[in-house]
Motif scaffolding. Structure first.
Motif, PDB file in Angstrom:
ATOM      1  N   VAL A  26      39.682  38.842  38.268  1.00 21.60           N
ATOM      2  CA  VAL A  26      39.268  37.477  37.922  1.00 21.60           C
ATOM      3  C   VAL A  26      39.094  36.628  39.175  1.00 21.60           C
ATOM      4  N   THR A  41      36.058  37.762  41.382  1.00 21.38           N
ATOM      5  CA  THR A  41      34.796  37.518  40.670  1.00 21.38           C
ATOM      6  C   THR A  41      34.491  36.022  40.616  1.00 21.38           C
ATOM      7  N   PHE A  42      35.527  35.207  40.434  1.00 25.47           N
ATOM      8  CA  PHE A  42      35.338  33.756  40.437  1.00 25.47           C
ATOM      9  C   PHE A  42      34.787  33.292  41.790  1.00 25.47           C
ATOM     10  N   GLY A  95      31.326  30.585  38.364  1.00 29.16           N
ATOM     11  CA  GLY A  95      32.445  31.447  38.719  1.00 29.16           C
ATOM     12  C   GLY A  95      33.362  31.685  37.532  1.00 29.16           C
ATOM     13  N   SER A 109      34.024  35.395  35.354  1.00 28.17           N
ATOM     14  CA  SER A 109      35.316  36.010  35.670  1.00 28.17           C
ATOM     15  C   SER A 109      36.086  36.528  34.465  1.00 28.17           C
ATOM     16  N   GLU A 162      43.806  37.821  31.173  1.00 29.26           N
ATOM     17  CA  GLU A 162      42.542  37.103  31.342  1.00 29.26           C
ATOM     18  C   GLU A 162      42.386  35.992  30.304  1.00 29.26           C
ATOM     19  N   LYS A 171      32.822  43.121  39.944  1.00 26.53           N
ATOM     20  CA  LYS A 171      34.102  43.050  39.243  1.00 26.53           C
ATOM     21  C   LYS A 171      34.749  44.415  39.064  1.00 26.53           C
TER      22      LYS A 171
END
Length: 740
Positions: free
Chosen positions: A98, A101-102, A123, A127, A159, A310
């Motif tokens: 997360v 990826t953000f 973002g 994510s 998540e 990711k």
């Protein structure tokens, strides 16, 4: 003729299009969510071939309700206790995936020249993986039992919580239009405060309320009560400055800890599906094909971030957590899509009016693409892991193997870790409770009293009485006794341990002083602390006993669902009953012998009578075959019979059974100490043949076993529950007692 409101016409159009697309996508074996989105495109303002929705504002209101139901359903599946059981592997994997990826999503927006808010929301959108899509893919591919699937499901729980925090952070940033560290920290602290308060109070009160109202909670009442609690929390969440969807998620997660959660899920499912369909159709209505063509580059880049970036980040996180190469790669490649939470984050940006028009369609387009690719990514993960294992340098492979083995050997937490974890949780929970009581007393008690010299004294005294048991818990609960004793016996650790104890006592004294200082001078607060300390010393045993009752009730409610599930697993056979069904020619059990159906193993039920025309078969053998129009009498619990009924797709018979049901019954007997049955198995004792019955339960000590294995040997004092011919069983029981 009355005029039909435009909103009703729009709903008819939306639901009609959704119904058609649902059927088509079911035929194509594709996610129904995609069908809803395409239905939205067809009835939206950018596609004129079909009739178009007119009252878009009204539909947005319905869609907001859909978000509430969607988050409420996700909360029912979430459970904060599941979060505590999630291992370090899932935590590290999800946070790595997360977080990175953000950052990549934010940087992509910045490179493309987007403003800060668009980049931040992008973002956040990229994510969060889709729980619904991954669950469906795992079911279709049959991999839910594999090790990586367990890690992925744990990572999805993390998540979901991260998504909740992201919604709060993005809302805060949207209001100020800039990063303000103090404001951000305050928002997160406020979120944690309300999460703890709502969860603790919900667990303490709701299961007790459900238990007290048990005889009144039919399906209708339970549905109305659950939805009223959901919308009450939506209002409270809005009043606290959070999004309504967050309130729905929190109430769902609180109800997830109650024994009624399965029933609530079942009752809410239809309503959730209805409003969820409206929400996803409204998502499709915002898709502008021209805008998708114009922003094809961001869509392609974002898709590659999810399909390549990711998975790499999540794989690195799993490797860092000590997982083997194969498991790590399979885990990473499973988290390569976005779904419902991403839509909600995108909707949040639109609602707050802080994101550009193109961001929402870009998010939807990326979600559609990655939904299609998810099964292929999961399917190819095994081959990819084999390729990587063969092609990475041998030195790297050996180091990763040694690191993985070494990490997995560390299975037990240290005493210090256990104790510090307990102290942190203890301090957080009871600080929140004490602060809440102090604030509520000030807000709701003070207005009831007229200004007088006794007003402040009464409010302070009542507040201290209310927080007294929680001050005791904050200051004096020791935590894990073995860890505490182990640390205390080592002189080197006594100093830090004493520091922890003193800090907790000091915090309790601070709360007492704060109450006095709020209504009196600092000097009076000092006197008040001394008087309160004397009161606590003299009344500590009563305070401790009162707190123990509160804690016992809380723990009883907290673990009630697990107890109910455990009791359900060992459901006593006397809770079973007979129900009669008539078999349809299309039933999947037609033409099969009973031995091939595995009804006891699958559903826990037993067929005890088959009626075929004028012929009746009591306690049929395993080689008996079922035919169309057979009338079968089945014994089982309500849940088991419902599952069996749904499986065979037949309806309960409306005709009278020709067989007198009193010929068959449920009986129990205890095996005497001198019985010939002791040491024999059910199979070798020929009990079934001799009494024309089926053994459906066995009690041994405190254990209850439904449908016991026929190879279990009997022991003295075993209680056997058997269903079959009343006359034959009575004869059999007389013979047992005679021979004992």
């Amino acid at each position: 003729m009355g005029h039909v409101p435009e909103l009703i016409i729009d709903l008819a159009l939306i639901l009609g299009a959704a119904a058609v697309m649902t059927i088509i996508f079911k035929m194509l074996r594709q996610p129904v969510v995609l069908g809803y989105i395409i239905a939205g495109v067809l009835v939206g303002p950018y596609f004129n071939f079909f009739p178009t929705v007119v009252e878009s504002d009204g539909i947005k209101t319905w869609a907001e309700i859909g978000v509430i139901f969607l988050l409420f359903g996700l909360g029912l599946e979430f459970s904060f206790k599941k979060l505590l059981k999630v291992g370090n592997v899932a935590v590290i994997t999800s946070l790595m995936g997360v977080g990175m990826t953000f950052l990549i999503g934010y940087n992509v927006g910045t490179i493309l020249g987007w403003n800060m808010m668009d980049s931040l929301f992008m973002g956040g959108i990229l994510s969060i993986a889709s729980t619904t899509i991954i669950f469906r893919a795992f079911d279709e591919l049959g991999v839910k039992s594999q090790k990586f699937a367990g890690i992925v499901l744990g990572a999805l729980i993390i998540e979901d919580l991260v998504a909740v925090v992201l919604m709060v952070i993005l809302s805060t940033v949207s209001i100020s239009r800039s990063f303000q560290g103090a404001e951000m920290i305050f928002s997160i602290v406020k979120l944690i405060f309300f999460l703890v308060l709502w969860f603790v109070s919900g667990i303490f009160f709701l299961p007790t309320i459900f238990k007290r109202l048990k005889k009144y909670l039919n399906d209708e009442t339970l549905l109305v009560l659950s939805l009223s609690l959901c919308f009450l929390m939506v209002v409270l969440s809005s009043e606290a400055g959070f999004s309504p969807a967050l309130g729905a998620f929190i109430m769902g997660s609180i109800l997830a800890e109650t024994p009624k959660v399965e029933k609530i899920e079942q009752l809410v499912q239809s309503v959730k599906n209805l409003f969820g369909a409206i929400f996803f159709v409204s998502v499709g209505m915002l898709l502008d094909p021209h805008m998708l063509m114009q922003y094809a580059l961001p869509i392609i880049i974002s898709t590659f971030v999810l399909l390549i970036g990711k998975p790499i980040f999540a794989t690195i996180g799993a490797l860092f957590a000590g997982q083997p190469i194969k498991v790590a790669i399979q885990t990473g490649m499973s988290l390569s899509q976005i779904g419902e939470f991403s839509f909600i984050i995108a909707t949040l940006g639109v609602t707050l009016n802080v994101t550009s028009d193109f961001l929402y369609p870009v998010a939807v387009a990326v979600s559609v693409i990655t939904t299609f690719t998810t099964p292929y990514m999961i399917g190819l993960s095994g081959k990819m892991s084999d390729w990587v294992t063969l092609n990475i340098p041998v030195k790297w492979r050996n180091r990763l193997y040694k690191y993985s083995q070494g990490t997995q050997q560390v299975t037990e937490a240290s005493d210090w870790k256990k104790l510090i974890r307990f102290y942190l949780i203890n301090t957080l929970i009871f600080s929140v409770i004490n602060i809440s009581i102090i604030l509520l007393a000030d807000r709701f008690l003070a207005p009831f009293f007229e200004e007088s010299e006794w007003k402040n004294l009464f409010i302070v005294s009542l507040t201290l009485l209310l927080i007294a048991p929680f001050l005791y818990a904050l200051a004096f609960r020791r935590g894990p006794s073995q860890s505490y004793a182990s640390i205390w016996t080592r002189p080197i650790y006594r100093g830090p341990l004493l520091a922890l104890i003193i800090s907790r006592i000091a915090l309790a004294i601070f709360f007492v002083g704060f109450v006095f200082a709020k209504y009196y001078s600092p000097f009076a607060a000092l006197i008040g602390v001394l008087v309160s300390a004397l009161f606590f010393i003299t009344q500590r045993h009563r305070i401790k006993r009162f707190y123990s009752r509160i804690e016992s009730q809380f723990l009883l409610n907290l673990h009630e669902r697990e107890r109910a599930q455990k009791e359900k697993q060992y459901l006593a056979p006397w809770d079973s009953h007979l129900t009669t069904f008539i078999l349809d020619a299309r039933s999947p059990i037609i033409g099969l012998p009973l031995s091939a159906m595995k009804l006891r193993e699958t559903f826990g039920i037993n067929i005890v009578i088959i009626e075929r025309g004028d012929h009746t078969i009591n306690i049929p053998r395993q080689d008996h075959v079922l035919y169309p129009n057979d009338i079968i009498s089945v014994i089982g619990t309500d849940e088991q019979l419902t599952a069996f009924k749904n499986y065979i797709t037949i309806s309960e018979t409306k005709i009278e059974s020709k067989t007198d049901s009193s010929q068959v019954g449920l009986h129990s007997f205890s095996i005497p100490e001198d019985s010939n049955l002791i040491g024999q198995t059910m199979r070798h004792s020929r009990m079934r043949e001799m009494c024309k019955g089926i053994v459906v339960g066995l009690e041994r000590d405190d254990q209850r076993i439904v449908n016991p294995d026929p190879d279990i040997p009997f022991e003295a004092d075993d209680v056997i529950w058997i269903v079959g011919s009343n006359k034959r069983i009575q004869i059999y029981l007389r013979n047992i007692l005679k021979n004992s």
